[in-house]
Design a protein around this motif. Structure first.
Motif: not given
Length: 882
Positions: A9-19, A535-549
């Motif tokens: 199992l890789p040493s670090v969880y990488d959502p971008h590689e996995v999802e 102007g206070n909305g948060v884009d879910p896709l940006e959150v997914i990009d940064e932290y994972g789904a």
């Protein structure tokens, strides 16, 4: 995959590689598809179809996460699941977007013509529409994509015509000149619930109307003086003694010099303004009804373009607000304006473009609602359909019991065109499911179809059965209808939920779903509503990009009760990401120590730590399952978080490390492997509906793992509950915590080993003696001395009491005796306060008689422990003071 890969199992969880990789694997393998021929009970959900113009926002992310959790859970329980996705054609929203594009080319839809314009809309839909469907995949939504639908596809369009014609033939759809909400910006009628009412600071104008016969005048108050140009009467309440003598007389309409009758009607509120109101049947819904009751003329002075008509006389062609200004000036000139007051009142605005709505009389199509509402009310009253939380039942019933007929025609081109044709030769109206070739009366081919389209919500109301093939009796319809649960926001209970219920009952003779799970809004961190304007909305896709789904999903649901709003906070996403990393690291540690492990059930001999974690896991299985069954998904997520982080990772893994490292023998190592594997694998299954990517990524590395965790059986409780083991382990943990706490308070370095003296009775002595290794390892103790309770206590030592055991740590060289006195005094005060509360509870007859016996016994045990704690603390404090 080879065996050796399974262990790495890789040493670090990488959502971008996995999802992306895992989602493609799931979809390719067809794991999301519910086979209509598969045996077993079904669990069906229809997605609230997002607008074809839409893009994923936090509300969508929450809504679809909730649905996905339920679907994945039921799939693991063995249900044949189908979560049917799709999109809504969104009449007004889509047409506005395409018309905006046309304006950039210097064109209008009228210049293009209807056929060419619709061709443009379909092109736009193919190019830009449906982005949200692809975005849902990023979130991990396990939709049955093979059954994806669109409200304007051929099947749904056929269903719409079938329903329209059937309701028309039953006399439940009719056409008439009625007052409707008109959006001058969108140029279409709106149903009542498409109008948002906002409180606006306006003015109340008091105007004199001269009597037609004799001298004198009356005074009327209005917020809209421009509509007085269309007045056809003055109304008073029949019980209002001030004006009863005037009923039947006439006044002269200022500026237009038209005589108006004074009528009596119960609708008039004697407390509003002067108690006399002007009646404008063509421009106010209440006045429209009064006009019908008293046979008053309708004079339309405002047109669909928002400008004054020719019937407004000298004000024709003016915008509404400009006309208001001119009318007020002219009234002032002739001395008929009495006064103007500031006045807060509700003004209707279009839900789509937010411009002010005009009540106008126009020819529209309506659904007669009372006959349809009655069975829809009964289905909720008798419990066949349940709202979660239950408080929304009242919201639904209040609206349904006071429902008005539904205006279903819209003056748009994009949508389901109304299936009505008018014969230009004989005037026959033809309502048909298929386009007629000629008039059935005179056989003329000169037919013109009604230009209007149906309200978008008309087709959405059929969604639970039209998506399954109705009006055909398809295998899907027979297998998957009624659906199981609808997950939606409270804001569309009227728009959509109510309409699906009455349409389902009318055309399927069965409820469309048994439960309606209502969720709240995702608000900004300060509690305000997220919006583009703020102007206070948060884009879910940006959150997914940064932290994972998975981190986003867990953040949106953890600890949130059904129906409640939640505040989006970035630090909570970070906490969820940290939790994912915690799970990953725990799994990685386990796999590093399961290299030679072959799953073969649990060992016959279990240590106390094994018994404890298996019992706790068993209880968590029961609790999470119970919470999911009552739709308390937020609490289920919190329960899992607490168990995995605090008990599995922070305690059990630390407790078994010596055994896993082989320090206690091969048999003990294999036993620890088996228990750790069992609890880790089970915890991953429980966590899968909430964090699908993380759990699947780990699962595929486990020894002897099946191809996907998604199709694993949901854990079942009731096999390993061990109350005695839990109690013993909790006592041991209390002792370890007490020693750790003192070390921390005194700043003892983590690596420094200390001595400890424990005073206890025989049973406690046995417990500590059998588990010395745990205390020594986890509390940093190298010399633990066990003594009988009541023996002489050591001096210059720090004391604590845990699970009835007196703990003394001889750290005299580190102890500040004055500080220790203060600490003991503070702990003694707290113990006395707790004892007082416990005594009050036990003295309360209501508590003793009504609380479960186990709860009362627990409180008595607590009371005894507190008494002993106070006794010990008091004695130790006295020793220090001596």
């Amino acid at each position: 995959m080879g065996k050796e890969v399974l262990r790495q199992l890789p040493s670090v969880y990488d959502p971008h590689e996995v999802e992306g990789r895992l989602y493609e694997f799931w979809e390719k393998e067809g794991f999301f598809h519910g086979d209509v021929a598969a045996p077993g009970e079904t669990f069906t959900v229809v997605i609230p179809p997002p607008n074809v113009t839409g893009e994923l926002h936090m509300g969508h992310a929450l809504n679809n996460t909730l649905q996905d959790i339920l679907v994945r859970w039921r799939r693991m329980q063995g249900y044949v699941t189908s979560w049917i996705p799709g999109m809504d054609h969104a009449g007004i929203a889509t047409q506005i977007k395409v018309e905006a594009d046309l304006r950039k080319e210097g064109l209008s839809r009228h210049e293009l013509g209807r056929e060419e314009f619709l061709k443009r809309v379909w092109e736009w839909k193919e190019k830009y529409g449906g982005r949200i469907i692809h975005q849902l995949r990023r979130l991990g939504a396990s939709c049955d994509w093979e059954r994806e639908r669109f409200t304007l596809d051929e099947g749904c369009s056929r269903a719409v015509r079938e329903v329209f014609v059937d309701l028309y033939n039953k006399g439940l759809i009719y056409q008439g000149d009625y007052i409707t909400n008109w959006c001058c910006e969108c140029n279409t009628a709106l149903s009542d619930i498409e109008v948002e009412h906002d409180d606006v600071e306006g003015r109340l104008y008091h105007i004199k109307y001269p009597m037609a016969e004799g001298d004198g005048c009356i005074v009327v108050a209005t917020t809209r003086p421009e509509t007085m140009l269309g007045d056809t009467g003055i109304a008073v309440n029949p019980g209002d003694e001030r004006y009863r003598h005037l009923v039947g007389q006439r006044v002269i309409l200022p500026l237009m010099e038209r005589p108006l009758p004074i009528i009596a009607d119960d609708f008039v509120d004697p407390e509003f303004g002067t108690g006399m109101v002007k009646v404008t049947p063509a421009h106010d819904p209440n006045d429209f009804e009064m006009g019908h009751r008293h046979d008053l003329e309708q004079i339309r002075v405002i047109g669909p373009d928002g400008k004054m008509t020719d019937l407004a006389g000298p004000y024709a062609g003016l915008e509404v607000l400009e006309c208001r200004k001119r009318v007020v000036q002219d009234l002032e000139k002739v001395g008929l304006l009495v006064k103007v007051e500031e006045h807060l009142h509700a003004v209707g605005h279009c839900y789509r473009c937010h411009s002010m709505v005009e009540p106008l009389v126009s020819r529209q199509w309506f659904v007669k609602m009372k006959p349809l509402a009655k069975p829809a009310i009964q289905a909720v009253v008798d419990g066949r359909i349940q709202f979660v939380p239950e408080r929304f039942t009242k919201t639904y019933l209040n609206w349904m019991e006071n429902i008005r007929d539904w205006c279903i025609s819209r003056q748009l081109w994009w949508g389901h065109r109304i299936p009505v044709w008018y014969c230009q030769s004989c005037g026959e109206t033809i309502v048909a499911k298929d386009d007629p070739e000629d008039c059935p009366e005179c056989h003329s081919h000169d037919l013109i179809q009604d230009p209007d389209v149906l309200d978008t919500w008309f087709s959405s109301a059929l969604w639970p059965f039209s998506t399954l093939g109705w009006p055909d009796q398809t295998p899907e319809l027979e297998r998957f209808y009624p659906t199981s649960v609808l997950v939606t926001g409270f804001d569309i209970i009227f728009f959509w939920v109510a309409r699906m219920i009455f349409m389902g009952l009318e055309f399927m003779d069965e409820i469309p779903f048994s439960h309606v799970l209502i969720h709240g809004l995702v608000r900004a961190h300060d509690g305000r509503k997220m919006s583009k304007s703020l102007g206070n909305g948060v884009d879910p896709l940006e959150v997914i990009d940064e932290y994972g789904a998975d981190a986003l999903r867990y953040t949106l649901i953890t600890g949130v009760a059904p129906g409640n709003d939640l505040r989006y906070q970035a630090e909570k996403v970070e906490a969820s990401r940290n939790f994912a990393n915690k799970v990953w690291n725990a799994a990685r540690f386990a796999l590093l120590n399961l290299g030679d492990f072959k799953p073969n059930g649990l060992p016959a001999e279990l240590t106390l730590a094994d018994r404890w974690i298996l019992s706790r896991y068993d209880r968590v299985v029961a609790e999470v399952t119970r919470q999911l069954e009552r739709f308390d998904l937020g609490e289920a997520a919190r329960t899992l978080y607490d168990f995995i982080w605090s008990e599995l990772c922070d305690w059990y893994i630390e407790l078994v490390k010596p055994r896993l490292y082989g320090k206690e023998g091969e048999k003990e190592r294999q036993g620890a492997q088996a228990v750790l594997y069992h609890v880790l694998a089970g915890s991953l299954k429980l966590l899968h509906p909430f964090m699908p990517f993380l759990t699947e990524a780990i699962w595929q590395y486990l020894p002897n793992a099946s191809p996907t965790i998604m199709l694993e059986s949901w854990p079942v409780s009731g096999q390993m509950e061990d109350a005695e083991g839990e109690a013993a382990m909790e006592a041991l943990m209390d002792v370890i915590r007490a020693i750790r706490n003192i070390r921390s308070e005194k700043g003892v370095p983590p690596g420094k080993k200390i001595s400890a003296i424990l005073f206890m009775d025989g049973e406690q002595n046995r417990l500590i003696g059998e588990n010395l290794a745990y205390v020594n390892s986890l509390a940093g103790v190298e010399n633990l001395e066990r003594r009988q309770s009541g023996g002489a206590k050591p001096t210059k030592a720090i004391a604590a009491v845990a699970a009835g055991i007196e703990i003394y740590l001889p750290l005299a060289d580190l102890v500040d005796l004055e500080e220790e006195k203060r600490r003991l005094g503070k702990e003694l005060d707290q113990a006395r306060e707790e004892l007082a509360r416990s005594q009050a509870k036990l003295a309360n007859e209501g508590f003793i008689s009504k609380a479960p016996e186990a709860v009362v016994d627990k409180e008595r045990t607590k009371h005894e422990e507190l008494q002993k704690k106070i006794e010990v603390l008091t004695a130790h404090l006295a020793e220090i003071e001596e």
